[in-house]
Design a protein around this motif. Structure first.
Motif, short mmCIF file in Angstrom:
data_model
loop_
_atom_site.label_atom_id
_atom_site.label_comp_id
_atom_site.label_asym_id
_atom_site.label_seq_id
_atom_site.Cartn_x
_atom_site.Cartn_y
_atom_site.Cartn_z
N GLY A 283 0.83 -1.20 0.00
CA GLY A 283 0.00 0.00 0.00
C GLY A 283 0.86 1.25 0.00
N HIS A 284 0.49 2.23 -0.85
CA HIS A 284 1.27 3.45 -0.98
C HIS A 284 0.36 4.68 -0.98
CE1 HIS A 284 4.86 1.10 -2.22
NE2 HIS A 284 3.97 0.32 -2.82
N ALA A 302 -3.82 -1.63 1.10
CA ALA A 302 -3.34 -2.99 0.89
C ALA A 302 -4.36 -4.01 1.39
CB ALA A 302 -2.00 -3.18 1.61
N MET A 303 -4.97 -3.73 2.54
CA MET A 303 -5.94 -4.67 3.12
C MET A 303 -7.20 -4.81 2.27
SD MET A 303 -4.73 -6.17 5.75
CE MET A 303 -6.28 -6.89 6.32
N VAL A 304 -7.67 -3.69 1.71
CA VAL A 304 -8.88 -3.77 0.90
C VAL A 304 -8.61 -4.54 -0.39
CG1 VAL A 304 -8.61 -1.62 -0.46
CG2 VAL A 304 -10.89 -2.43 0.14
N LYS A 306 -6.35 -7.03 -0.60
CA LYS A 306 -6.29 -8.43 -0.18
C LYS A 306 -7.69 -8.99 0.05
CE LYS A 306 -4.76 -11.47 3.56
NZ LYS A 306 -3.95 -11.61 4.81
N ALA A 307 -8.55 -8.21 0.71
CA ALA A 307 -9.91 -8.69 1.00
C ALA A 307 -10.66 -9.02 -0.29
CB ALA A 307 -10.66 -7.63 1.80
N TYR A 308 -10.46 -8.23 -1.32
CA TYR A 308 -11.16 -8.51 -2.58
C TYR A 308 -10.63 -9.79 -3.22
CZ TYR A 308 -13.35 -7.77 -7.09
OH TYR A 308 -14.12 -7.92 -8.22
N LEU A 309 -9.32 -10.01 -3.13
CA LEU A 309 -8.76 -11.25 -3.68
C LEU A 309 -9.28 -12.47 -2.93
CD1 LEU A 309 -5.06 -10.08 -4.18
CD2 LEU A 309 -6.69 -10.65 -6.00
N VAL A 310 -9.42 -12.34 -1.61
CA VAL A 310 -9.96 -13.45 -0.81
C VAL A 310 -11.40 -13.74 -1.23
CG1 VAL A 310 -10.63 -14.18 1.53
CG2 VAL A 310 -8.42 -13.03 1.14
N ASP A 311 -12.18 -12.68 -1.49
CA ASP A 311 -13.56 -12.86 -1.95
C ASP A 311 -13.60 -13.58 -3.31
OD1 ASP A 311 -14.54 -11.61 0.27
OD2 ASP A 311 -14.81 -9.66 -0.69
#
Length: 351
Positions: A283-284, A302-304, A306-311
């Motif tokens: 994340g930048h 970065a977390m958002v 990752k969360a979309y990839l997990v979904d």
């Protein structure tokens, strides 16, 4: 350092030529009885042509305002019309070199009957301090000449020094609202404050090159657009370590755009062919704001991602997140367009 000094010398040399042209034109045309207004316009034209080669980006600002004159200056407060032409400066501390002209018509004297016209021609350096993507403060300092057409005591032509500051608010990418105050001090310590309101209109080749794209579609580096057939063909091969998906974010936001989601979905389909591959999401941010806040904002971006990839079916244990805040820009943060490129998350294979 040597190159900087040479560039600074060139800029000073050009400004000295502009000043000499102005003085020469003033002396000659005054004798011929030609109005000062024509001299000012010709001087502005000469200065623009001379500096155009080293300053490809411009900003024109038509302005109107009101004068607030000092007690020693023998003219009344009146309306003022004029404008500025700011030229991008790549060589000095300043961001722009500004040529300004302001005109007061039929300004009445305070102590004697009659009235006069006042022409103000100024050359200033401008330093911009951007607050966010839409608004900025600026400071200016410079010198010039104030021409009074019908001179009386304490209302005569004189060299002048000026300084001031203002605020700009971007209405669109092509125009901004501009408000400023500048103090003009004459050689006899008589001074006038100009309160101006106008529009800032950028133009020139650099402005076109730096203009933001209509779409914020993230880039996939070293990769063609993934499709089902691409995934099938690549599933039997080793994963490409150079693949990277970059998603961009709005100012102070950590919300994925629809275009970002489309690319992430395509890349997730590709990743499913390599279930053992480990990933990292970085994340930048841009340089606006405090370091600690930007570190937190980068982590949220970065977390958002990752969360979309997990979904999309990617195992969370495969994805590591990191935040670098504003410490790893891809380009400098001097313009709104550059800062937009730095507000991003980067998804790539972890080596």
């Amino acid at each position: 350092m040597i190159q900087y000094k040479v560039s600074l010398y060139k800029l000073k040399f050009k400004l000295s030529i502009i000043a000499k042209l102005y003085i020469k034109n003033k002396m000659y045309y005054t004798k011929k009885g030609i109005k000062m207004k024509k001299i000012i316009l010709s001087t502005l034209a000469c200065a623009t042509l001379m500096m155009a080669s080293n300053a490809p980006q411009y900003e024109f600002s038509p302005m109107f305002g009101k004068t607030d004159t000092h007690d020693r200056l023998n003219v009344k407060d009146d309306l003022s019309l004029g404008g500025t032409l700011a030229i991008k400066d790549n060589y000095t501390f300043f961001d722009q070199v500004e040529l300004a002209y302001f005109y007061t018509d039929n300004d009445y004297y305070k102590t004697v009957p009659g009235k006069t016209n006042i022409h103000r021609l100024l050359v200033s350096g401008v330093k911009n301090y951007e607050l966010n993507d839409k608004s900025a403060l600026y400071a200016l300092v410079g010198a010039g000449y104030e021409k009074v057409t019908d001179e009386v005591v304490h209302a005569d032509s004189s060299p002048a020094f000026n300084f001031g500051g203002g605020f700009k608010y971007k209405l669109t990418d092509a125009i901004a609202l501009k408000a400023e105050a500048r103090q003009i001090i004459r050689e006899k310590r008589e001074n006038t404050v100009l309160y101006n309101l106008g529009l800032a209109i950028p133009f020139g080749s650099d402005a076109k090159k730096e203009a933001p794209k209509k779409s914020n579609t993230p880039k996939v580096e070293n990769d063609k657009k993934m499709s089902a057939s691409n995934v099938e063909k690549s599933s039997s091969n080793s994963i490409d370590m150079n693949k990277k998906v970059i998603s961009h974010f709005d100012f102070n936001k950590a919300i994925l755009k629809d275009a970002d989601k489309t690319r992430l979905k395509e890349y997730a389909n590709y990743l499913k062919a390599f279930p053992k591959a480990k990933l990292v999401v970085e994340g930048h941010t841009d340089s606006t704001g405090a370091e600690a806040y930007n570190k937190s904002l980068g982590a949220r971006r970065a977390m958002v991602t990752k969360a979309y990839l997990v979904d999309l079916g990617i195992d969370a244990s495969r994805i590591r997140v990191e935040s670098y805040g504003y410490t790893m820009p891809v380009i400098d943060n001097k313009t709104a367009e550059h800062r937009a490129q730095n507000r991003r998350s980067e998804l790539k294979v972890f080596r």
